[in-house]
Design an enzyme around this catalytic site. Structure first.
Site, PDB file in Angstrom:
ATOM      1  N   ARG A 231      12.790  79.253  -0.202  1.00 55.42           N
ATOM      2  CA  ARG A 231      12.206  78.813   1.061  1.00 55.42           C
ATOM      3  C   ARG A 231      10.745  79.247   1.128  1.00 55.42           C
ATOM      4  O   ARG A 231      10.377  80.313   0.645  1.00 55.42           O
ATOM      5  CB  ARG A 231      12.946  79.428   2.255  1.00 55.42           C
TER       6      ARG A 231
ATOM      7  N   TYR B 119      13.572  71.983  -3.161  1.00 57.09           N
ATOM      8  CA  TYR B 119      14.525  73.093  -3.187  1.00 57.09           C
ATOM      9  C   TYR B 119      15.286  73.264  -1.878  1.00 57.09           C
ATOM     10  O   TYR B 119      14.688  73.268  -0.788  1.00 57.09           O
ATOM     11  CB  TYR B 119      13.824  74.421  -3.510  1.00 57.09           C
TER      12      TYR B 119
ATOM     13  N   LYS C 118      18.834  74.926   7.202  1.00 58.21           N
ATOM     14  CA  LYS C 118      18.090  75.843   8.071  1.00 58.21           C
ATOM     15  C   LYS C 118      17.227  75.088   9.088  1.00 58.21           C
ATOM     16  O   LYS C 118      17.109  75.505  10.246  1.00 58.21           O
ATOM     17  CB  LYS C 118      17.204  76.764   7.242  1.00 58.21           C
TER      18      LYS C 118
ATOM     19  N   HIS D 158      22.546  82.229  12.598  1.00 53.55           N
ATOM     20  CA  HIS D 158      22.665  82.449  11.160  1.00 53.55           C
ATOM     21  C   HIS D 158      23.854  83.384  10.924  1.00 53.55           C
ATOM     22  O   HIS D 158      23.690  84.552  10.598  1.00 53.55           O
ATOM     23  CB  HIS D 158      21.349  83.074  10.659  1.00 53.55           C
TER      24      HIS D 158
ATOM     25  N   SER E   8      19.927  86.394   4.579  1.00 49.21           N
ATOM     26  CA  SER E   8      20.329  85.707   3.356  1.00 49.21           C
ATOM     27  C   SER E   8      20.438  86.699   2.194  1.00 49.21           C
ATOM     28  O   SER E   8      19.643  87.635   2.086  1.00 49.21           O
ATOM     29  CB  SER E   8      19.311  84.620   3.001  1.00 49.21           C
TER      30      SER E   8
ATOM     31  N   CYS F  12      22.726  88.919   1.699  1.00 47.55           N
ATOM     32  CA  CYS F  12      23.203  90.246   2.109  1.00 47.55           C
ATOM     33  C   CYS F  12      24.719  90.291   2.266  1.00 47.55           C
ATOM     34  O   CYS F  12      25.249  91.166   2.947  1.00 47.55           O
ATOM     35  CB  CYS F  12      22.539  90.674   3.413  1.00 47.55           C
TER      36      CYS F  12
ATOM     37  N   ASP G 155      27.651  80.737   6.602  1.00 46.34           N
ATOM     38  CA  ASP G 155      26.201  80.826   6.795  1.00 46.34           C
ATOM     39  C   ASP G 155      25.725  80.527   8.211  1.00 46.34           C
ATOM     40  O   ASP G 155      24.802  81.174   8.681  1.00 46.34           O
ATOM     41  CB  ASP G 155      25.497  79.884   5.820  1.00 46.34           C
TER      42      ASP G 155
ATOM     43  N   ARG H 265      21.590  79.011  -7.044  1.00 46.55           N
ATOM     44  CA  ARG H 265      22.596  78.632  -6.045  1.00 46.55           C
ATOM     45  C   ARG H 265      23.740  77.803  -6.639  1.00 46.55           C
ATOM     46  O   ARG H 265      23.599  77.155  -7.661  1.00 46.55           O
ATOM     47  CB  ARG H 265      21.920  77.784  -4.957  1.00 46.55           C
TER      48      ARG H 265
END
Length: 648
Positions: free
Chosen positions: A107, A257, A266, A286, A308, A310, A333, A427
Site C-alpha cells: 500500500r 498491487y 481498504k 479493520h 495488518s 499482526c 480483516d 499474499r
C-alpha cells in the site's frame, strides 16, 4: 477442452485479448468511435453513464462488462498466463503465481488522499510544525488536476473491464454495492475472489437505478511511455489513490498491487465505508470476526482490530488447544457492524475471500489457512518451487532436490541466500468458502451478534497479555491509544513502535477526532434500542522477556485468553483492577497443559517507568496529531490513566 469453453475463450480473446484483433459485439449508446464494447444496454443508466464517462477519459481499445461466471474467470486466467502475468502452479488445484514489479509491492499510504471541501473534514489539524500522520487531504481542485494529469488516454491499447461487485452478501441490508472500472485482468480475477461479483449485482443495480460506489482504476502508463516490466504494467512514480466521500468515489492510478487496486478492500470497505457508516450510524472497521463455542455449547462472536500483519488471520482461523473449544471464522480483516432494533451489535464480513500475508503462515501457526489456500488461489510475490509449488519464510522446507526461485524470479538457496525468498508482504488470495472452519452464519444477511471487541498489536514490552476496559469510553480510549510495531504491509520499515489507533490509521475516511466522537455515541445507540454495547478488551500476544523471547506461546494457545474473555462476557468475577484496566485474577487464566512455561507475574506486570512513558507518548500524540478535535471524554480518560499510573 470442452467445445463450449474453447468457444468462449475464443470469444473472450476477441473481446478482451491483447493479442487478437477484436470484433465488435456492440457499441455504447454514444457510439464511441474505434472502441470495441460489449453490450451496455443491460446496464442501469447510472452505471452506463459512469462507464461511458470512463471510456471518454481513458480511451481503451476494448470494453468488457464482467458477468462473474466460471467460464469468464477461466478465460481471464488464460489471458493472464499468455501475458506472462501469472504462471500455473501444477502442484495444486487451479492455483497461480503472480510476480509484480518490485516497485509495486505494498500500500502507498503517503500517496493516498481524502478529498473534501474543507481540510478538517478529512483529517485533524496537527500541532503547528508537526507533520500530520492521520491521513492526507487533497483539495477538490488538486483532486481534479491529479486525474487530468494521469488518466486521459491511460488505457490505450488495453481492455477496460467493468466489474460490478457487492461488499457483503448480495441483497443484505448491511451490504453495499460498487462498480470498479479497471484495465487489469489480474484485478478482475482477484476481485472475483474477494467480492461477490457479476450478474446478480448488475440485476440489483437495476432496482430503482440504485446508487453505488464508483471505483476507477488504471495500472497507468509512465509519462515516458515505457513500461518497465511488460507482464506487470504500473507507474510507480505517479501512483496516487484518491477518495471523495461526498460522491462515494474512488480513483486509483499507477499500482496493480492489492489494496491499491482491489478497490473493494481498504478503499471501499474502510475509507469510503467509514464515511457511509458515520452518515448512517454504524461502524466500518479493520477487524476480524470469529465465533467461539465453549465445551457447554455456548457460542459467542468476537470482533478484533489488529494492524495488518499482526495476526488477524491466525486468530480468525485459530485451532484451540484447550479441549472442548471450537473457533469458526466469519472474516479475517474487515467488519461492518450495526446495532439492530433490539440494541444488539451485528456484524458482517463484507469480503468474499482472504487476502492474507503469506510469510509466517504454516501448518504450525495456522493449519486452517494452509487447508484453505491451495485451491483456486492467486499467490502474489511468494517464491516458487521446481515441483510446481510455492514457498515462503515459515513454511516447511521443500523436499530434497526441489529448487526454489524467489519472488523476483532468481535462484534462492536456503541458508545461503541472504534476501527473503518471498516478499515480506507477499499474499494469498483465496475464496473464504474454502476455509474448513468457515462459520455457518458467515453469509447471514442480518450479520452475527458481537459480544466483545478486542484491540491489539505488537508490543514487545510493558503491555500485558490481556486487559479489559472498565467502561465504553475507556474502551474507546484504549482503541484510540493503540500502538504497535510497524509491519511490511505498508511502506514503513524497521520495528519502530507506531501509533495505530483502532488499527485504522491508514484507513480513516474522515477526521479521526470525529471518528472518536462517532464511536462514543455507539453506547447510547445500543441503550436507546434496549441493548448494551459489547465489552472491550486489549490483547498482546507479542510481549518479550529480557532475552528477547516471546513470553506467551500464542497461536492456538490464545484460546485461553478468549476463554477468560468469555467468562467476563458472562460477568464472572475473575478479574482484578489495575491502573490500566481489569486483568485476570490469580488462577482465572487457564494455563493447565501449557507446553511452554509462562511467567504470569512478569507477563502481567506493569512497569511504572514504562507506563509513565506510555502516558507521555499517548498525550503527545493526541496533542500533536488530534489537537482540538480530541473529544473531551478521551482527554478525561487519558488524565485518569495518568493519575492511576502515578500511583503504581
Amino acid at each position: 477442452m470442452p467445445e463450449v469453453i474453447e468457444k468462449y475463450f475464443t470469444q473472450l480473446s476477441n473481446q478482451i485479448g491483447h493479442y487478437a484483433t477484436p470484433k465488435s459485439v456492440g457499441v455504447s449508446s454514444k457510439g464511441t468511435p474505434g472502441v470495441v464494447i460489449t453490450d451496455l444496454s443491460s446496464l442501469s443508466s447510472r452505471v452506463r453513464q459512469f462507464v461511458e464517462e470512463s471510456i471518454a477519459l481513458c480511451s481503451p481499445d476494448r470494453v468488457h462488462v464482467c458477468d462473474g461466471s466460471d467460464i469468464e474467470y477461466r478465460g481471464l486466467l488464460t489471458l493472464l498466463q499468455q501475458q506472462g502475468t501469472i504462471v500455473p502452479l501444477p502442484k495444486y488445484d487451479n492455483c497461480w503465481l503472480a510476480r509484480t514489479n518490485p516497485a509495486d509491492v505494498a500500500r502507498v499510504e503517503s500517496r493516498t488522499f481524502i478529498c473534501t471541501q474543507k481540510r478538517e473534514e478529512s483529517i485533524p489539524t496537527p500541532k503547528p510544525g508537526v507533520a500530520g500522520s492521520l491521513g492526507n487531504w487533497i483539495a477538490p481542485a488538486d483532486y481534479d488536476q491529479a486525474i487530468k494529469e494521469r488518466f486521459p488516454g491511460c488505457m490505450k491499447g488495453r481492455t477496460m473491464y467493468v466489474v460490478p461487485f457487492s461488499m457483503g452478501p448480495v441483497g443484505s441490508p448491511l451490504a453495499k454495492v460498487g462498480v470498479e472500472i479497471t484495465d487489469s485482468a489480474y484485478v478482475v480475477a482477484s476481485m472475483r475472489i474477494m467480492t461477490r461479483m457479476g450478474k446478480a449485482v448488475l440485476e440489483l443495480l437495476q432496482e430503482d437505478d440504485s446508487d453505488f460506489v464508483k471505483c476507477l482504476h488504471s495500472v497507468g502508463t509512465p509519462s515516458s511511455g515505457k513500461i518497465e516490466i511488460a507482464s506487470w504494467p504500473c507507474d510507480p512514480e505517479r501512483t496516487i489513490i484518491l477518495h471523495k466521500p461526498a460522491a462515494n468515489e474512488i480513483v486509483s492510478y499507477g499500482s496493480g498491487y492489492g489494496g491499491n487496486s482491489l478497490l473493494g478492500k481498504k478503499c471501499f470497505a474502510l475509507r469510503i465505508g467509514s464515511t457511509i457508516a458515520k452518515r448512517e450510524g454504524w461502524l466500518a472497521e479493520h477487524m476480524l470476526i470469529l465465533g467461539i463455542t465453549n465445551p457447554d455449547g455456548e457460542k459467542r462472536y468476537i470482533a478484533a482490530a489488529f494492524p495488518s500483519a499482526c495476526g488477524k488471520t491466525n486468530l480468525a482461523m485459530m485451532t484451540p488447544t484447550v479441549p472442548g473449544y471450537k473457533v469458526e471464522c466469519v472474516g479475517d480483516d474487515i467488519a461492518w457492524m450495526k446495532f439492530d432494533k433490539r440494541g444488539q451489535l451485528r456484524a458482517i464480513n463484507p469480503e468474499n475471500g482472504f487476502f492474507g500475508v503469506a510469510p509466517g503462515t504454516s501448518d504450525e501457526t495456522n493449519p486452517n489457512a494452509m487447508k484453505t489456500i491451495f485451491k483456486d488461489t492467486i499467490f502474489t510475490n511468494v517464491a516458487s518451487t521446481s515441483d510446481g509449488g510455492v514457498y515462503w519464510e515459515g513454511m516447511e522446507a521443500p523436499a530434497d532436490g526441489v529448487k526454489i526461485t524467489d519472488w523476483q524470479g532468481r535462484p534462492w538457496e536456503m541458508g545461503v541466500t541472504r534476501t527473503p525468498a518471498a516478499h515480506p508482504n507477499s499474499r494469498f488470495c483465496s475464496p473464504a468458502a474454502q476455509c474448513p472452519i468457515i462459520d455457518a452464519a458467515w453469509e447471514d444477511p442480518e450479520g452475527v451478534p458481537i459480544s466483545a471487541i478486542l484491540f491489539g498489536g505488537r508490543r514487545p514490552a510493558g503491555v500485558p497479555l490481556v486487559y479489559e476496559a472498565t467502561s465504553w469510553s475507556h474502551g474507546v480510549f484504549i482503541g484510540a491509544a493503540m500502538r504497535s510495531e510497524a509491519t511490511a504491509a505498508a511502506e514503513h520499515r524497521g520495528k519502530m513502535i507506531m501509533h495505530d489507533p483502532f488499527a485504522m490509521r491508514p484507513f480513516f475516511g474522515y477526521n479521526f477526532g470525529h471518528y472518536l466522537k462517532h464511536w462514543l455515541t455507539m453506547e447510547k445507540r445500543a441503550e436507546c434500542a434496549g441493548g448494551s454495547a459489547p465489552k472491550i478488551f486489549h490483547v498482546n500476544w507479542f510481549r518479550k522477556d529480557s532475552q528477547g523471547k516471546f513470553m506467551w506461546p500464542g497461536f492456538g494457545e490464545n484460546c485461553r485468553v478468549l476463554e477468560w474473555i468469555l467468562h467476563r462476557m458472562n460477568d464472572q468475577e475473575c478479574f482484578r483492577e489495575t491502573a490500566i484496566g481489569r486483568v485476570p485474577s490469580e488462577g482465572s487464566l487457564n494455563v493447565d497443559g501449557l507446553t511452554q512455561k509462562v511467567n504470569l507475574k512478569e507477563l502481567f506486570s506493569l512497569p511504572k517507568t514504562f507506563w509513565e512513558q506510555e502516558v507521555q507518548d499517548i498525550s503527545k500524540y493526541f496533542d500533536d496529531q488530534v489537537g482540538v478535535d480530541l473529544p473531551p471524554e478521551i482527554a478525561q480518560e487519558l488524565e485518569a490513566l495518568k493519575q492511576r499510573v502515578a500511583n503504581l
